[in-house]
Design an enzyme around this catalytic site. Structure first.
Site, PDB file in Angstrom:
ATOM      1  N   HIS A 184       0.851  -1.190   0.000  1.00 61.99           N
ATOM      2  CA  HIS A 184       0.000   0.000   0.000  1.00 61.99           C
ATOM      3  C   HIS A 184       0.885   1.238   0.000  1.00 61.99           C
ATOM      4  O   HIS A 184       1.250   1.758   1.050  1.00 61.99           O
ATOM      5  CB  HIS A 184      -0.939  -0.031   1.222  1.00 61.99           C
ATOM      6  CG  HIS A 184      -1.965   1.049   1.257  1.00 61.99           C
ATOM      7  ND1 HIS A 184      -3.135   0.938   1.975  1.00 61.99           N
ATOM      8  CD2 HIS A 184      -2.014   2.270   0.664  1.00 61.99           C
ATOM      9  CE1 HIS A 184      -3.851   2.043   1.832  1.00 61.99           C
ATOM     10  NE2 HIS A 184      -3.176   2.873   1.045  1.00 61.99           N
TER      11      HIS A 184
ATOM     12  N   HIS B 178       1.222   4.770  -2.536  1.00 63.27           N
ATOM     13  CA  HIS B 178       0.811   5.551  -3.721  1.00 63.27           C
ATOM     14  C   HIS B 178       2.065   6.238  -4.243  1.00 63.27           C
ATOM     15  O   HIS B 178       2.683   7.030  -3.518  1.00 63.27           O
ATOM     16  CB  HIS B 178      -0.226   6.602  -3.340  1.00 63.27           C
ATOM     17  CG  HIS B 178      -1.454   6.007  -2.720  1.00 63.27           C
ATOM     18  ND1 HIS B 178      -2.596   5.752  -3.442  1.00 63.27           N
ATOM     19  CD2 HIS B 178      -1.709   5.595  -1.446  1.00 63.27           C
ATOM     20  CE1 HIS B 178      -3.512   5.215  -2.636  1.00 63.27           C
ATOM     21  NE2 HIS B 178      -3.001   5.107  -1.423  1.00 63.27           N
TER      22      HIS B 178
ATOM     23  N   HIS C 181      -9.487   0.571  -1.392  1.00 60.54           N
ATOM     24  CA  HIS C 181      -9.479   1.253  -0.099  1.00 60.54           C
ATOM     25  C   HIS C 181     -10.894   1.171   0.472  1.00 60.54           C
ATOM     26  O   HIS C 181     -11.872   1.466  -0.228  1.00 60.54           O
ATOM     27  CB  HIS C 181      -9.139   2.738  -0.263  1.00 60.54           C
ATOM     28  CG  HIS C 181      -7.700   3.040  -0.500  1.00 60.54           C
ATOM     29  ND1 HIS C 181      -6.965   2.458  -1.498  1.00 60.54           N
ATOM     30  CD2 HIS C 181      -6.849   3.896   0.145  1.00 60.54           C
ATOM     31  CE1 HIS C 181      -5.727   2.936  -1.462  1.00 60.54           C
ATOM     32  NE2 HIS C 181      -5.625   3.812  -0.469  1.00 60.54           N
TER      33      HIS C 181
ATOM     34  N   GLU D  98     -11.243   3.228   5.908  1.00 67.05           N
ATOM     35  CA  GLU D  98     -10.241   4.162   6.449  1.00 67.05           C
ATOM     36  C   GLU D  98     -11.033   5.248   7.182  1.00 67.05           C
ATOM     37  O   GLU D  98     -10.983   5.349   8.400  1.00 67.05           O
ATOM     38  CB  GLU D  98      -9.385   4.753   5.309  1.00 67.05           C
ATOM     39  CG  GLU D  98      -8.368   5.799   5.761  1.00 67.05           C
ATOM     40  CD  GLU D  98      -7.673   6.504   4.574  1.00 67.05           C
ATOM     41  OE1 GLU D  98      -8.206   6.472   3.444  1.00 67.05           O
ATOM     42  OE2 GLU D  98      -6.596   7.105   4.805  1.00 67.05           O
TER      43      GLU D  98
ATOM     44  N   ASP E 158       1.700   4.064   2.714  1.00 66.98           N
ATOM     45  CA  ASP E 158       0.638   4.877   2.097  1.00 66.98           C
ATOM     46  C   ASP E 158       1.212   6.012   1.243  1.00 66.98           C
ATOM     47  O   ASP E 158       1.326   5.859   0.025  1.00 66.98           O
ATOM     48  CB  ASP E 158      -0.328   5.402   3.171  1.00 66.98           C
ATOM     49  CG  ASP E 158      -1.730   5.665   2.636  1.00 66.98           C
ATOM     50  OD1 ASP E 158      -2.007   5.361   1.460  1.00 66.98           O
ATOM     51  OD2 ASP E 158      -2.574   6.172   3.412  1.00 66.98           O
ATOM     52  N   ASP E 159       1.542   7.151   1.868  1.00 72.21           N
ATOM     53  CA  ASP E 159       2.069   8.328   1.157  1.00 72.21           C
ATOM     54  C   ASP E 159       3.263   8.851   1.951  1.00 72.21           C
ATOM     55  O   ASP E 159       3.172   9.869   2.646  1.00 72.21           O
ATOM     56  CB  ASP E 159       0.981   9.401   1.045  1.00 72.21           C
ATOM     57  CG  ASP E 159      -0.226   8.904   0.276  1.00 72.21           C
ATOM     58  OD1 ASP E 159      -0.155   8.860  -0.959  1.00 72.21           O
ATOM     59  OD2 ASP E 159      -1.224   8.519   0.920  1.00 72.21           O
TER      60      ASP E 159
HETATM   61  N1  HPA Z   1      -6.824   7.097   1.055  1.00 78.85           N
HETATM   62  C1  HPA Z   1      -7.473   7.370  -0.073  1.00 78.85           C
HETATM   63  N2  HPA Z   1      -6.874   7.832  -1.157  1.00 78.85           N
HETATM   64  C2  HPA Z   1      -5.566   8.038  -1.124  1.00 78.85           C
HETATM   65  C3  HPA Z   1      -4.840   7.798   0.011  1.00 78.85           C
HETATM   66  C4  HPA Z   1      -5.500   7.278   1.152  1.00 78.85           C
HETATM   67  O1  HPA Z   1      -4.925   7.009   2.229  1.00 78.85           O
HETATM   68  N3  HPA Z   1      -3.559   8.123  -0.291  1.00 78.85           N
HETATM   69  C5  HPA Z   1      -3.521   8.526  -1.569  1.00 78.85           C
HETATM   70  N4  HPA Z   1      -4.744   8.491  -2.083  1.00 78.85           N
HETATM   71 ZN    ZN Z   2      -3.845   4.697   0.393  1.00 75.18          ZN
END
Ligand code: HPA
Ligand code: ZN
Length: 340
Positions: A18, A20, A198, A201, A279-280
Site C-alpha cells: 500500500h 501511492h 481502499h 479508512e 501509504d504516502d
Molecule cells: N486514502 C485514499 N486515497 C488516497 C490515500 C488514502 O490514504 N492516499 C492517496 N490516495
Molecule cells: Zn492509500
C-alpha cells in the site's frame, strides 16, 4: 529501540502493498521537477511546502497531494519518482513492492497515459535488475470521479495491460461507496486483473462489506474500521483477507490520535491478516521501516513474534509468484531463527 531489534525490522524480508507513488514525491524532488518543467508552485520553498503538511482529515491531505502531482509531466519524471521510492524501499528491506498509481490525476491534466505507465514500468524493471527488488503496478481509479471516467481510464490502459497486475480504488472515501464501481471492477476481473480497494479508512464497515461482496476484492486497503462490526471481523479472519494498514498515515489523517492508540494490536489479536505499509511516505513522515519502528516503539505489546507475523502476512498477501513467495518466506524464517 535496541539497535539489534531495529536492525531485525530492517533486515527481515517484507512486502509493501500500500504505497501511492504520487505520495512518495518528496518536496525536494517536487521543487526540482517544477524547475525542470517550468511549473509555478504556490509555496516559496521546500520548508514552506513541508509546513503545509498539517492535515485534519483525508480530504485536506488529498487537496495538497493532487496539487503536488502537477509537476509530473513527462515519462522521465515518472521514472525518477518511482526510482527514488524503490531505492528507499530496498534500503528498508522491502523485497516486493506493489505500487499504486492514479492515472486520472495525470490524464485529466493532459499528460498521456503512455508517459505515466512507461516511466513507472521502466523504474520497476530497473529495480529488479539493479536492486533485486520485485516491483509491480496497481492502477487505481479515483472514486470521487464518475464510473464513466473509470471505464474510459481502463480503456486507455488496455494497450498497456502487461504493465500492471491489478486495479484499486482510492481518493475521497465518504459518499463514494465501492458499489459505484461495480461494473468497471467486473470488467477488470474478466480481464484477469487482481482487484483491491481502499475501504474502512474514513468510511464505514459497510464499505468494506460492499468492497468484498460487490467488487470481490482480494485485499482491503486500510480496513481499520472493521473493528466496529464483530461479524465482519469474523468474516475477514476466516477468509484471511489481508488488510493493508498504514499506521503513520492514520495518525497524520487523524484516524487515530497517536500511534499508541492505533488498533493494530487489536487487529492481530482478532486473528486478522494485517500488514504494515507507508501509504504516502513523503507526506506522512516516513517510509516502511519508519512505520515499523515507530509503531513498535509506541505499542509495547508488539515484539519479535508480531514483527515476524506482519512480514509473513505481507509476503503471503502479495500477488507475486508462489516460488518467489516461498523463497522470501524461507529467508524470513532464517532471520528469526532462535528469536521466536
Ligand atoms: N486514502 C485514499 N486515497 C488516497 C490515500 C488514502 O490514504 N492516499 C492517496 N490516495
Ligand atoms: Zn492509500
Amino acid at each position: 529501540m535496541e539497535t539489534a531489534f531495529h536492525d531485525l525490522l530492517r533486515r527481515m524480508p517484507k512486502a509493501e502493498l500500500h504505497i501511492h507513488i504520487e505520495g512518495s514525491l518528496e518536496p525536494e524532488l517536487l521543487f526540482a521537477l517544477a524547475r525542470r518543467n517550468g511549473v509555478a508552485l504556490a509555496h516559496a520553498d521546500v520548508q514552506a511546502l513541508r509546513a503545509a503538511y498539517a492535515f485534519s482529515d483525508l480530504q485536506s491531505f488529498l487537496d495538497i497531494y493532487y496539487a503536488g502531482a502537477a509537476v509530473l509531466l513527462h515519462e522521465r519524471d515518472f521514472h525518477d519518482l518511482a526510482w527514488a521510492y524503490l531505492q528507499r524501499a530496498a534500503a528498508d528491506g522491502v523485497v516486493r513492492a506493489e505500487i499504486f498509481f492514479d492515472p486520472q490525476t495525470h490524464t485529466e491534466r493532459g499528460v498521456p497515459f503512455a508517459a505515466v505507465i512507461q516511466g513507472l514500468a521502466s523504474a520497476c524493471r530497473r529495480a529488479e535488475a539493479e536492486l533485486g527488488l520485485s516491483a509491480a503496478l496497481i492502477l487505481c481509479f479515483l472514486r470521487h470521479l464518475s464510473e464513466a471516467s473509470a471505464q474510459a481510464t481502463l480503456e486507455q490502459a488496455l494497450p498497456w495491460r502487461q504493465h500492471f497486475i491489478a486495479v484499486g480504488l482510492d481518493s475521497s472515501e465518504r459518499g463514494h461507496p465501492p458499489e459505484k464501481f461495480a461494473r468497471v471492477f467486473a470488467r477488470c476481473r474478466e480481464l484477469g486483473l487482481r482487484v483491491v480497494a481502499h475501504a474502512g479508512e474514513e468510511g464505514p464497515p459497510a464499505y468494506i462489506e460492499s468492497a468484498l461482496d460487490v467488487l470481490q476484492v482480494e485485499r482491503i486497503d486500510h480496513g481499520v474500521r472493521c473493528l466496529e462490526d464483530p461479524a465482519l471481523v469474523q468474516r475477514l479472519a476466516t477468509a484471511r483477507t489481508p488488510l493493508t494498514v498504514c499506521p503513520l498515515s492514520n495518525v497524520k489523517l487523524r484516524v487515530f490520535d497517536t500511534l499508541a492508540d492505533h488498533c493494530l494490536p487489536a487487529l492481530l489479536d482478532a486473528g486478522l491478516c494485517a500488514t504494515i505499509n507507508s501509504d504516502d511516505p513523503a507526506y506522512f513522515g516516513g517510509y516502511l521501516l519508519k512505520n515499523f519502528v515507530e509503531t513498535f516503539q509506541a505499542l509495547p505489546q508488539l515484539g519479535a513474534r508480531q514483527a515476524h507475523g506482519l512480514a509473513r502476512n505481507s509476503l503471503q498477501a502479495s500477488f507475486a509468484a508462489d516460488a518467489d513467495k516461498a523463497r522470501w518466506l524461507a529467508a524470513l524464517d532464517d532471520c528469526f531463527a532462535g528469536l521466536i
